[in-house]
Design a protein around this motif. Structure first.
Motif, mmCIF file in Angstrom:
data_model
loop_
_atom_site.group_PDB
_atom_site.id
_atom_site.type_symbol
_atom_site.label_atom_id
_atom_site.label_comp_id
_atom_site.label_asym_id
_atom_site.label_seq_id
_atom_site.Cartn_x
_atom_site.Cartn_y
_atom_site.Cartn_z
ATOM 1 N N ARG A 1 -0.241 -27.169 -20.847
ATOM 2 C CA ARG A 1 -1.690 -27.432 -20.857
ATOM 3 C C ARG A 1 -2.063 -28.365 -19.702
ATOM 4 O O ARG A 1 -3.046 -28.135 -18.999
ATOM 5 C CB ARG A 1 -2.102 -28.037 -22.196
ATOM 6 N N HIS B 1 -8.870 -17.737 -15.641
ATOM 7 C CA HIS B 1 -7.613 -17.983 -16.341
ATOM 8 C C HIS B 1 -6.426 -17.493 -15.502
ATOM 9 O O HIS B 1 -5.401 -18.183 -15.395
ATOM 10 C CB HIS B 1 -7.615 -17.295 -17.708
ATOM 11 N N TYR C 1 -4.615 -22.093 -24.373
ATOM 12 C CA TYR C 1 -5.197 -23.427 -24.547
ATOM 13 C C TYR C 1 -6.718 -23.400 -24.451
ATOM 14 O O TYR C 1 -7.394 -24.214 -25.079
ATOM 15 C CB TYR C 1 -4.627 -24.386 -23.503
ATOM 16 N N PHE C 2 -7.236 -22.509 -23.643
ATOM 17 C CA PHE C 2 -8.674 -22.416 -23.387
ATOM 18 C C PHE C 2 -9.052 -20.948 -23.523
ATOM 19 O O PHE C 2 -8.933 -20.179 -22.573
ATOM 20 C CB PHE C 2 -9.001 -22.952 -21.984
ATOM 21 N N ALA D 1 -14.573 -22.650 -22.438
ATOM 22 C CA ALA D 1 -13.594 -23.615 -22.931
ATOM 23 C C ALA D 1 -12.758 -24.175 -21.778
ATOM 24 O O ALA D 1 -12.447 -25.379 -21.751
ATOM 25 C CB ALA D 1 -12.692 -22.970 -23.980
ATOM 26 N N LEU D 2 -12.417 -23.322 -20.821
ATOM 27 C CA LEU D 2 -11.672 -23.776 -19.648
ATOM 28 C C LEU D 2 -12.509 -24.753 -18.829
ATOM 29 O O LEU D 2 -12.021 -25.814 -18.412
ATOM 30 C CB LEU D 2 -11.246 -22.577 -18.799
ATOM 31 N N GLY E 1 -12.701 -28.032 -20.689
ATOM 32 C CA GLY E 1 -11.437 -28.748 -20.558
ATOM 33 C C GLY E 1 -11.271 -29.358 -19.181
ATOM 34 O O GLY E 1 -10.799 -30.491 -19.038
#
Length: 181
Positions: free
Chosen positions: A4, A25, A42-43, A48-49, A52
């Motif tokens: 991560r 990604h 993770y994302f 979400a990425l 993060g």
């Protein structure tokens, strides 16, 4: 370093080197030398990425903020801000470039603004306290002017000329802020 953490570090590199629009990604996986699909573990989504990444940049900036901006003299303040600018545009250049790329992407709403605003508010409070201590007539405006000057110098060093010494411009702003004191 966990997978991560490697993904987040790679996301910073992708955005700093290729721009915000290049963040995917797959690009993060390749840059981090992770197996395909690892970043999405993770994302799950691009949002979400991005979230993060923003949190990671903000956390890194706050944890490496350069310490207190308290100064007993105008010269000491100029030295501290100048040193911070030099660090942000040399050893922390990639992180700073990624933050700037995100801002310039037009993604200024909501979480992005809020996450980065925490760091800006911290520095503004520190500078207001310092300018108050140094006797500035309007410490809030002085802090804002110095922050604006610093951001401009940072942008200039990242995009046009990495070599100019920031201290003369900073000294001019600090001197002007304290002129009526």
């Amino acid at each position: 370093m966990t997978a991560r953490e490697r993904a987040l570090k790679a996301a910073v590199s992708v955005v700093a080197d290729l721009g915000f629009q290049a963040l995917t990604h797959a690009k993060v996986d390749a840059t981090a030398k992770l197996p395909p699909g690892s970043t999405s573990n993770y994302f799950r989504t691009k949002d979400a990425l991005v979230s993060g990444l923003i949190r990671h940049i903000a956390d890194q900036e706050m944890s490496n903020g350069g310490g207190s901006l308290a100064a007993k003299t105008p010269e000491e303040l100029v030295e501290k801000i100048g040193g911070l600018i030099l660090a942000l545009t040399t050893v922390r250049r990639e992180l700073t470039a990624a933050r700037m790329a995100i801002f310039l992407s037009g993604k200024h709403a909501g979480e992005i603004r809020d996450s980065f605003a925490e760091g800006a508010a911290f520095f503004h409070r520190e500078l207001v306290a310092t300018f108050t201590e140094l006797g500035a007539e309007d410490p809030h405006s002085a802090a804002s002017a110095l922050m604006s000057c610093a951001e401009g110098i940072i942008l200039h060093r990242l995009t046009w000329d990495a070599d100019p010494d920031p201290h003369p411009q900073l000294a001019l702003v600090v001197k002007g802020a304290l002129a009526s004191s």
